[in-house]
Design a protein around this motif. Structure first.
Motif, short mmCIF file in Angstrom:
data_model
loop_
_atom_site.label_atom_id
_atom_site.label_comp_id
_atom_site.label_asym_id
_atom_site.label_seq_id
_atom_site.Cartn_x
_atom_site.Cartn_y
_atom_site.Cartn_z
N MET A 139 0.86 -1.20 0.00
CA MET A 139 0.00 0.00 0.00
C MET A 139 0.89 1.24 0.00
O MET A 139 1.83 1.34 0.78
CB MET A 139 -0.84 -0.02 1.27
CG MET A 139 -1.75 1.17 1.42
SD MET A 139 -3.27 1.08 0.47
CE MET A 139 -4.02 -0.41 1.08
N LYS A 144 2.53 2.02 4.10
CA LYS A 144 2.96 0.66 3.76
C LYS A 144 2.79 -0.26 4.94
O LYS A 144 2.30 -1.37 4.83
CB LYS A 144 4.43 0.67 3.34
CG LYS A 144 4.61 0.94 1.88
CD LYS A 144 5.98 0.45 1.42
CE LYS A 144 6.15 0.78 -0.04
NZ LYS A 144 7.32 1.58 -0.30
N MET A 195 -0.47 -2.25 6.20
CA MET A 195 -1.09 -3.36 5.47
C MET A 195 -1.32 -4.61 6.31
O MET A 195 -2.40 -5.17 6.30
CB MET A 195 -0.19 -3.73 4.28
CG MET A 195 -0.52 -3.00 3.03
SD MET A 195 -2.25 -3.12 2.65
CE MET A 195 -2.28 -4.74 1.88
N ARG A 254 -4.16 -4.66 8.72
CA ARG A 254 -5.46 -4.22 8.20
C ARG A 254 -6.52 -5.32 8.37
O ARG A 254 -6.31 -6.45 7.96
CB ARG A 254 -5.30 -3.86 6.72
CG ARG A 254 -6.46 -3.07 6.18
CD ARG A 254 -5.98 -2.26 5.02
NE ARG A 254 -5.11 -1.20 5.51
CZ ARG A 254 -5.32 0.09 5.29
NH1 ARG A 254 -6.33 0.47 4.58
NH2 ARG A 254 -4.51 0.99 5.76
#
Ligand code: C5P
Length: 407
Positions: A1, A181, A184, A187
């Motif tokens: 991400m 980043k 992620m 998440r």
């Protein structure tokens, strides 16, 4: 991400470093971010709103109300819209407003409304930066879980040399990219978090408890939420709770028994458990149904051990689950913490020592050492509880990202 597609609220305040905001916006927009700029009126003395509007491809907001178009800019909506709020440069004035919770302009109101992580890059002259009141304000907002990008040392606009220069746009960009980043792995990961003290009833009026305020648990909840986790928090009666968040569910409990039942019920669905609760070790063997009368000079209450929640979860832990516990020790710290780590089958234990100034109950700071099952250790300096929480969340995140959680 990456930064692509991220909604970034960029606050620009009155500092000569406001000229760097232009390059920062360029970098963010080029990377595909949606940047909404909010300027304070003094920021407009340093750089033109037109420049920042052109670079961000959006009108710059300065006030709640646009007199010409009649448009109202809702600070609440802005606060909810953003994935991240960044204030760069952060002037001494806005810093003190943030520290005190003042609400005198759109930027300050948006700061108070923001549910997303907030990052700031202070910029001011050397003497202002090192002034105790500035440092105090930085400590205050850091305790409120604001991420501070420290000012750099170099030549300042005043001609003086020292710390106060805003971090370079490239450096700020890199930090934001890292932030997105790293978000992620956690998440949508379900996390069980126990927090606060427990209360063990002696009679309908009195209880046995301890000094835990729930600050560390609240900080960990927010750090995990910022990284995208879904947090199931089982909380004893605390003085501090995390800010509301759609991915946070709080289960209020009183006693160790209640905490244990709730935690065991949730643990099966969770990949990670962070056990910060200061669970009472003993409960009254037979709580009195009526208020105990003050009749004799001495009173003995028979106590029995409470259930060890951590040890219970450690027994049923599966290979894909990870447990982080805490140990608050006053003597033989490492030996005791290691013994707990093994006995309770935890993956990591966070040792904090009451002998360290600024560490432990009620403080906004904590000094901790991470002890891992592998024997590896990591000692952190005295940090805000928010920073300790971020460090703990990063351990969990690295563990998930490394694929160990997929065994
Ligand atoms: O044994 P001690 O209380 O020092 O262990 C601390 C760790 O164990 C913490 O992570 C705490 O939340 C957890 N614990 C627990 N249930 C208990 C006692 C401690 O979950 N009854």
């Amino acid at each position: 991400m990456s930064i692509e597609g991220k909604k970034i609220l960029l606050g620009v305040t009155g500092s000569i470093a406001a000229y760097k905001s232009a390059s920062l916006i360029r970098l963010l927009v080029k990377a595909g971010a949606d940047v909404q700029v909010i300027m304070t009126s003094s920021a407009t003395d340093f750089i033109s709103p037109l420049t920042l509007a052109t670079l961000s491809k959006r009108p710059v907001l300065q006030a709640y109300f646009d007199k010409q178009s009649g448009q109202w800019h809702s600070h609440v909506e802005l606060g909810l819209w953003a994935d991240i709020m960044l204030v760069a440069p952060l002037s001494a004035q806005t810093l003190s407003a943030f520290a005190q919770g003042r609400c005198e302009n759109l930027l300050q109101a948006t700061y108070l409304s923001a549910r997303c992580p907030v990052w700031v890059a202070p910029a001011m002259d050397l003497d202002m930066y090192v002034h105790p009141s500035t440092q105090r304000n930085l400590d205050l907002i850091s305790a409120d879980r604001v991420h501070i990008i420290p000012a750099e040392t170099g030549e300042l606009a005043s001609g003086l040399y020292g710390q106060g220069r805003m971090a370079e746009p490239e450096q700020i960009f890199d930090l934001l990219e890292k932030h997105f980043k790293s978000g992620m792995a956690l998440r949508n990961t379900k996390v069980l978090l126990t927090s606060g003290p427990t209360r063990e009833a002696i009679d309908p009026v009195r209880f046995i408890s301890n000094h835990s305020t729930g600050k560390m648990g609240a900080a960990i909840a927010e750090a995990l939420l910022n990284l995208g986790a879904e947090v199931h928090m089982v909380a004893g009666p605390s003085q501090v709770y995390p800010k509301p968040n759609p991915r946070l569910k709080i289960y209020h409990v009183q006693s160790a028994e209640e905490m244990s039942v709730q935690a065991e019920q949730l643990f099966g669905q969770c990949r990670l458990a962070v056990l910060t609760a200061a669970v009472a070790d003993y409960q009254a063997a037979q709580p009195s149904e009526q208020k105990i009368k003050k009749s004799s000079d001495e009173l003995s209450i028979s106590l029995r051990k409470t259930k060890d929640i951590a040890a219970g979860l450690g027994k049923i832990k599966k290979a894909e689950q990870f447990i982080i516990g805490f140990a608050l020790e006053t003597q033989d710290e490492r030996v005791n913490a290691k013994e707990k780590l093994n006995r309770k089958n935890m993956d990591m234990i966070v040792l904090n020592s009451l002998s360290d100034a600024g560490a432990g109950f009620g403080h906004d700071t904590n000094k901790v050492t991470f002890l891992f099952q592998s024997g590896e250790e990591k000692s952190l300096p005295l940090l805000s509880k928010a920073e300790v929480a971020i460090a703990i969340s990063e351990v969990a995140e690295n563990w998930l990202a490394s694929g160990q959680g997929n065994r």
